[in-house]
Write a protein that holds these residues in place. Structure first.
Motif, PDB file in Angstrom:
ATOM      1  N   TRP A  18      16.834  -6.064  -1.007  1.00 40.79           N
ATOM      2  CA  TRP A  18      15.799  -7.086  -0.838  1.00 40.79           C
ATOM      3  C   TRP A  18      14.832  -6.793   0.288  1.00 40.79           C
ATOM      4  O   TRP A  18      13.765  -7.373   0.361  1.00 40.79           O
ATOM      5  CB  TRP A  18      16.431  -8.473  -0.628  1.00 40.79           C
ATOM      6  CG  TRP A  18      17.513  -8.535   0.425  1.00 40.79           C
ATOM      7  CD1 TRP A  18      18.864  -8.531   0.183  1.00 40.79           C
ATOM      8  CD2 TRP A  18      17.360  -8.610   1.851  1.00 40.79           C
ATOM      9  NE1 TRP A  18      19.554  -8.588   1.373  1.00 40.79           N
ATOM     10  CE2 TRP A  18      18.652  -8.643   2.407  1.00 40.79           C
ATOM     11  CE3 TRP A  18      16.253  -8.657   2.705  1.00 40.79           C
ATOM     12  CZ2 TRP A  18      18.877  -8.709   3.783  1.00 40.79           C
ATOM     13  CZ3 TRP A  18      16.467  -8.720   4.077  1.00 40.79           C
ATOM     14  CH2 TRP A  18      17.766  -8.744   4.600  1.00 40.79           C
ATOM     15  N   ASN A  19      15.189  -5.873   1.216  1.00 38.52           N
ATOM     16  CA  ASN A  19      14.382  -5.786   2.441  1.00 38.52           C
ATOM     17  C   ASN A  19      13.082  -5.007   2.285  1.00 38.52           C
ATOM     18  O   ASN A  19      12.176  -5.186   3.089  1.00 38.52           O
ATOM     19  CB  ASN A  19      15.229  -5.225   3.595  1.00 38.52           C
ATOM     20  CG  ASN A  19      15.654  -3.809   3.364  1.00 38.52           C
ATOM     21  OD1 ASN A  19      15.827  -3.369   2.233  1.00 38.52           O
ATOM     22  ND2 ASN A  19      15.836  -3.062   4.426  1.00 38.52           N
ATOM     23  N   PHE A  20      12.999  -4.128   1.276  1.00 41.14           N
ATOM     24  CA  PHE A  20      11.717  -3.491   0.936  1.00 41.14           C
ATOM     25  C   PHE A  20      11.541  -3.678  -0.567  1.00 41.14           C
ATOM     26  O   PHE A  20      11.773  -2.757  -1.352  1.00 41.14           O
ATOM     27  CB  PHE A  20      11.714  -2.004   1.306  1.00 41.14           C
ATOM     28  CG  PHE A  20      11.524  -1.746   2.777  1.00 41.14           C
ATOM     29  CD1 PHE A  20      10.253  -1.532   3.306  1.00 41.14           C
ATOM     30  CD2 PHE A  20      12.610  -1.739   3.645  1.00 41.14           C
ATOM     31  CE1 PHE A  20      10.073  -1.311   4.666  1.00 41.14           C
ATOM     32  CE2 PHE A  20      12.439  -1.524   5.003  1.00 41.14           C
ATOM     33  CZ  PHE A  20      11.168  -1.312   5.510  1.00 41.14           C
ATOM     34  N   ARG A  56      15.853  -3.816   8.637  1.00 42.15           N
ATOM     35  CA  ARG A  56      15.568  -2.464   8.165  1.00 42.15           C
ATOM     36  C   ARG A  56      16.758  -1.604   8.505  1.00 42.15           C
ATOM     37  O   ARG A  56      17.288  -1.703   9.625  1.00 42.15           O
ATOM     38  CB  ARG A  56      14.323  -1.891   8.880  1.00 42.15           C
ATOM     39  CG  ARG A  56      13.061  -2.625   8.514  1.00 42.15           C
ATOM     40  CD  ARG A  56      11.841  -1.978   9.135  1.00 42.15           C
ATOM     41  NE  ARG A  56      11.691  -2.272  10.542  1.00 42.15           N
ATOM     42  CZ  ARG A  56      10.591  -1.995  11.256  1.00 42.15           C
ATOM     43  NH1 ARG A  56       9.575  -1.400  10.694  1.00 42.15           N
ATOM     44  NH2 ARG A  56      10.519  -2.302  12.530  1.00 42.15           N
ATOM     45  N   CYS A  57      17.168  -0.743   7.567  1.00 40.61           N
ATOM     46  CA  CYS A  57      18.305   0.115   7.886  1.00 40.61           C
ATOM     47  C   CYS A  57      17.920   1.130   8.941  1.00 40.61           C
ATOM     48  O   CYS A  57      18.771   1.763   9.545  1.00 40.61           O
ATOM     49  CB  CYS A  57      18.860   0.776   6.646  1.00 40.61           C
ATOM     50  SG  CYS A  57      17.648   1.721   5.776  1.00 40.61           S
ATOM     51  N   THR A  58      16.613   1.264   9.209  1.00 34.90           N
ATOM     52  CA  THR A  58      16.133   2.171  10.241  1.00 34.90           C
ATOM     53  C   THR A  58      15.899   1.460  11.586  1.00 34.90           C
ATOM     54  O   THR A  58      15.393   2.071  12.528  1.00 34.90           O
ATOM     55  CB  THR A  58      14.790   2.791   9.777  1.00 34.90           C
ATOM     56  OG1 THR A  58      13.982   1.731   9.261  1.00 34.90           O
ATOM     57  CG2 THR A  58      14.981   3.848   8.718  1.00 34.90           C
ATOM     58  N   ALA A  59      16.236   0.169  11.665  1.00 33.00           N
ATOM     59  CA  ALA A  59      15.980  -0.598  12.896  1.00 33.00           C
ATOM     60  C   ALA A  59      16.724   0.013  14.088  1.00 33.00           C
ATOM     61  O   ALA A  59      17.789   0.606  13.944  1.00 33.00           O
ATOM     62  CB  ALA A  59      16.426  -2.043  12.701  1.00 33.00           C
ATOM     63  N   ALA A  93      12.129   2.992  13.175  1.00 34.03           N
ATOM     64  CA  ALA A  93      11.772   2.547  11.821  1.00 34.03           C
ATOM     65  C   ALA A  93      10.307   2.828  11.563  1.00 34.03           C
ATOM     66  O   ALA A  93       9.520   2.988  12.500  1.00 34.03           O
ATOM     67  CB  ALA A  93      12.045   1.050  11.690  1.00 34.03           C
ATOM     68  N   GLY A  94       9.962   2.862  10.265  1.00 30.42           N
ATOM     69  CA  GLY A  94       8.561   3.066   9.894  1.00 30.42           C
ATOM     70  C   GLY A  94       8.318   4.537   9.658  1.00 30.42           C
ATOM     71  O   GLY A  94       7.905   5.268  10.553  1.00 30.42           O
ATOM     72  N   VAL A  95       8.615   4.962   8.427  1.00 29.46           N
ATOM     73  CA  VAL A  95       8.554   6.393   8.131  1.00 29.46           C
ATOM     74  C   VAL A  95       7.388   6.674   7.184  1.00 29.46           C
ATOM     75  O   VAL A  95       6.869   5.764   6.540  1.00 29.46           O
ATOM     76  CB  VAL A  95       9.885   6.871   7.506  1.00 29.46           C
ATOM     77  CG1 VAL A  95      11.031   6.672   8.468  1.00 29.46           C
ATOM     78  CG2 VAL A  95      10.162   6.164   6.183  1.00 29.46           C
ATOM     79  N   ASP A  96       7.001   7.941   7.107  1.00 30.10           N
ATOM     80  CA  ASP A  96       5.955   8.337   6.160  1.00 30.10           C
ATOM     81  C   ASP A  96       6.529   8.375   4.741  1.00 30.10           C
ATOM     82  O   ASP A  96       7.738   8.516   4.563  1.00 30.10           O
ATOM     83  CB  ASP A  96       5.409   9.724   6.528  1.00 30.10           C
ATOM     84  CG  ASP A  96       4.440   9.643   7.716  1.00 30.10           C
ATOM     85  OD1 ASP A  96       4.374   8.577   8.363  1.00 30.10           O
ATOM     86  OD2 ASP A  96       3.762  10.652   7.975  1.00 30.10           O
ATOM     87  N   MET A 144       0.835  -1.208   0.000  1.00 28.38           N
ATOM     88  CA  MET A 144       0.000   0.000   0.000  1.00 28.38           C
ATOM     89  C   MET A 144       0.870   1.259   0.000  1.00 28.38           C
ATOM     90  O   MET A 144       0.526   2.260  -0.619  1.00 28.38           O
ATOM     91  CB  MET A 144      -0.925   0.019   1.233  1.00 28.38           C
ATOM     92  CG  MET A 144      -2.077  -0.951   1.132  1.00 28.38           C
ATOM     93  SD  MET A 144      -3.026  -0.769  -0.402  1.00 28.38           S
ATOM     94  CE  MET A 144      -3.709   0.877  -0.213  1.00 28.38           C
ATOM     95  N   ARG A 145       1.993   1.161   0.683  1.00 27.02           N
ATOM     96  CA  ARG A 145       2.905   2.310   0.714  1.00 27.02           C
ATOM     97  C   ARG A 145       3.442   2.576  -0.696  1.00 27.02           C
ATOM     98  O   ARG A 145       3.513   3.729  -1.135  1.00 27.02           O
ATOM     99  CB  ARG A 145       4.033   1.956   1.670  1.00 27.02           C
ATOM    100  CG  ARG A 145       5.127   2.954   1.828  1.00 27.02           C
ATOM    101  CD  ARG A 145       5.904   2.489   3.039  1.00 27.02           C
ATOM    102  NE  ARG A 145       7.189   3.093   3.221  1.00 27.02           N
ATOM    103  CZ  ARG A 145       7.964   2.828   4.279  1.00 27.02           C
ATOM    104  NH1 ARG A 145       7.562   1.988   5.206  1.00 27.02           N
ATOM    105  NH2 ARG A 145       9.119   3.400   4.416  1.00 27.02           N
ATOM    106  N   ALA A 146       3.763   1.501  -1.431  1.00 20.44           N
ATOM    107  CA  ALA A 146       4.233   1.673  -2.813  1.00 20.44           C
ATOM    108  C   ALA A 146       3.143   2.341  -3.648  1.00 20.44           C
ATOM    109  O   ALA A 146       3.417   3.250  -4.444  1.00 20.44           O
ATOM    110  CB  ALA A 146       4.616   0.319  -3.412  1.00 20.44           C
TER     111      ALA A 146
HETATM  112  C1  UN1 Z   1      11.200   2.400   7.096  1.00 18.22           C
HETATM  113  O1  UN1 Z   1      11.761   2.210   8.166  1.00 18.22           O
HETATM  114  O2  UN1 Z   1       9.984   2.660   7.038  1.00 18.22           O
HETATM  115  O3  UN1 Z   1      16.386  -0.144   3.680  1.00 18.22           O
HETATM  116  C2  UN1 Z   1      11.886   2.394   5.797  1.00 18.22           C
HETATM  117  C3  UN1 Z   1      15.780   0.346   4.631  1.00 18.22           C
HETATM  118  C4  UN1 Z   1      15.340   1.776   4.479  1.00 18.22           C
HETATM  119  C5  UN1 Z   1      13.883   1.934   4.492  1.00 18.22           C
HETATM  120  C6  UN1 Z   1      13.304   1.947   5.843  1.00 18.22           C
HETATM  121  N1  UN1 Z   1      15.899   2.321   3.275  1.00 18.22           N
HETATM  122  O4  UN1 Z   1      15.527  -0.313   5.616  1.00 18.22           O
END
Ligand code: UN1
Length: 478
Positions: A148-150, A280-283, A438-441, A102-104
């Protein structure tokens, strides 16, 4: 077995051998086979994009808007089915898979709107009778290399702004998750994207990725992935004077102050550290906890971790799906082994059996750690978090900033003063107060500092900086 080909110049072309896309929850479940291109496929795609440019640039803003809107609508309409594919190939839970889909869709719709908001500036000259117009133009042909993660959201947040700003695109999705990129390509094609405007070349980073980065016909490269690969890409693009946008790793801090509300802090840390299997790179990977709340926080975290169900992401009771593949699982387990030496205690982290053979791992929490340890300096990219105990706010802030990365930084506190202070002094591209890191708009700038990001921001209106070039025109009315 369903065969999937590359999309080059509006045609589905087999390029090289077919490679299996394997479900990490069940290694006997082969999702499909996907053809892997090489440098010659990239040449073909660049030629196709070159021939498509003139037609694409002449598309009216309305026509471009309508295409992106249709793509967004189609993705949204198929969110359940695409989300399921995403969970099967990447391993995040079905709810996360549908959410990402849905985000896409929303990203495509946002950038459909951006097609209609291509405003410039008019300024008077410092000289008499001269007018100045400042406008934006497409960069040209843009190479996109995605992780691969998103597997659908990140391609979307690069493809949509690239097309909205009038560029042609060559996408190389991650080898581990070509399925969602292939569906996105099909939808773009079905919605009438002109041949050559969007091209999909699947394959390895070392062949297709490298060919995109080094191709003289590609004007700009946007990459999300590891810092090591990002550094290499920056070097090549720098020498070739290509525009480059890099989103790389993180070692994101989450600060828990003594006055934090644990009913907010604990769920935020469980989400930030373990959801999406920590991939997630935002973890949140460094949980920096003030002395007075340390024991209560750790106790509640461990209790909540015990309630997390690891398993098949398609089962609605699962909270944490599998690790993406055997190699990533081994790397995570190696870090758990290292933590057993560095930390004073390790909770969880062991390999788990699933209903079928897959790459399942229990969430791991490392207690009694300090910021100098390797587990707190290197990005693990798995369901692992460390607890670092600190004496006060100033120490928490200095530990939070003491890292080579700078993507997100979080703080849990009820003090407006300290939250404000943290927002201003955190050396990160994104700051979260009483929220998971993590989890951005999807509609605002995304990006970090230091080794996390390089080049202009992604997403929202800020995406224009990378996906367009500025022209300043002077005219004498005379
Ligand atoms: C998110 O945390 O909502 O590769 C997005 C990643 C980031 C995207 C994180 N570029 O984990």
């Amino acid at each position: 077995m369903k065969k999937h080909d590359c999309l080059i110049g509006g045609k589905w072309l087999r390029q090289g051998d077919y490679h299996e896309n394997i479900n990490p929850s069940d290694v006997d479940d082969i999702i499909g086979v996907y053809s892997h291109g090489d440098a010659l496929s990239v040449d073909l795609a660049v030629e196709a994009a070159k021939s498509a440019r003139t037609e694409w640039i002449s598309f009216t803003p309305q026509a471009r808007h309508d295409l992106l809107e249709a793509v967004g609508k189609t993705i949204a309409g198929r969110a359940e089915q695409i989300g399921r594919l995403l969970s099967r190939e990447e391993g995040k839970t079905l709810a996360e898979g549908i959410g990402e889909t849905m985000r896409a869709a929303q990203i495509f719709k946002f950038f459909a709107g951006e097609c209609l908001r291509q405003a410039g500036d008019i300024q008077p000259s410092v000289r008499p009778d001269i007018d100045i117009e400042i406008t934006r133009e497409p960069v040209g042909i843009i190479g996109l290399i995605t992780p691969w993660n998103f597997p659908i959201a990140i391609p979307a947040w690069k493809i949509a702004p690239a097309l909205a700003h009038g560029n042609c695109v060559i996408l190389k999705p991650a080898e581990l998750t070509p399925g969602c990129a292939h569906v996105t390509a099909q939808i773009l094609h079905e919605c009438g994207c002109p041949p050559g405007v969007f091209n999909l070349v699947m394959g390895r980073g070392s062949t297709v990725g490298q060919a995109i980065v080094a191709h003289p016909g590609i004007d700009a490269v946007s990459f999300t992935g590891s810092a090591a690969t990002g550094r290499h890409i920056a070097g090549v693009c720098g020498r070739m004077m290509k525009k480059v946008q890099l989103e790389m790793g993180g070692k994101n801090p989450m600060v828990i102050l003594d006055d934090a509300d644990l009913s907010i802090a604990v769920p935020a840390c469980i989400n930030g550290t373990f959801f999406s299997t920590g991939q997630r790179c935002t973890a949140s990977s460094r949980l920096i906890v003030e002395e007075g709340i340390h024991d209560a926080f750790v106790e509640e975290m461990v209790a909540e971790m015990g309630r997390l169900k690891v398993g098949d992401p398609l089962d609605s009771s699962t909270h944490v799906g599998p690790v993406v593949d055997a190699r990533q699982l081994q790397s995570n387990l190696d870090y758990v082994g290292l933590a057993a030496k560095e930390a004073s205690e390790v909770i969880g982290g062991e390999r788990l059996d699933g209903a079928r053979e897959g790459f399942f791992q229990a969430p791991a929490l490392f207690l009694g750690t300090n910021n100098e340890m390797r587990i707190n300096r290197e990005e693990i990219f798995g369901p692992c978090g460390s607890i670092i105990r600190v004496g006060d706010f100033d120490e928490a802030l200095s530990v939070a900033n003491d890292t080579e990365y700078g993507l997100t930084a979080g703080i849990c506190t009820q003090s407006l003063k300290r939250a404000r202070n943290f927002k201003r002094r955190a050396e990160a591209g994104m700051v979260m107060v009483n929220l998971p890191t993590a989890g951005v708009d999807y509609h605002v700038a995304f990006g970090g500092r230091k080794a996390s990001s390089y080049g202009p921001r992604e997403q929202g209106r800020y995406a224009a900086e990378f996906y367009s070039v500025v022209k300043t025109s002077y005219s004498f009315a005379g």
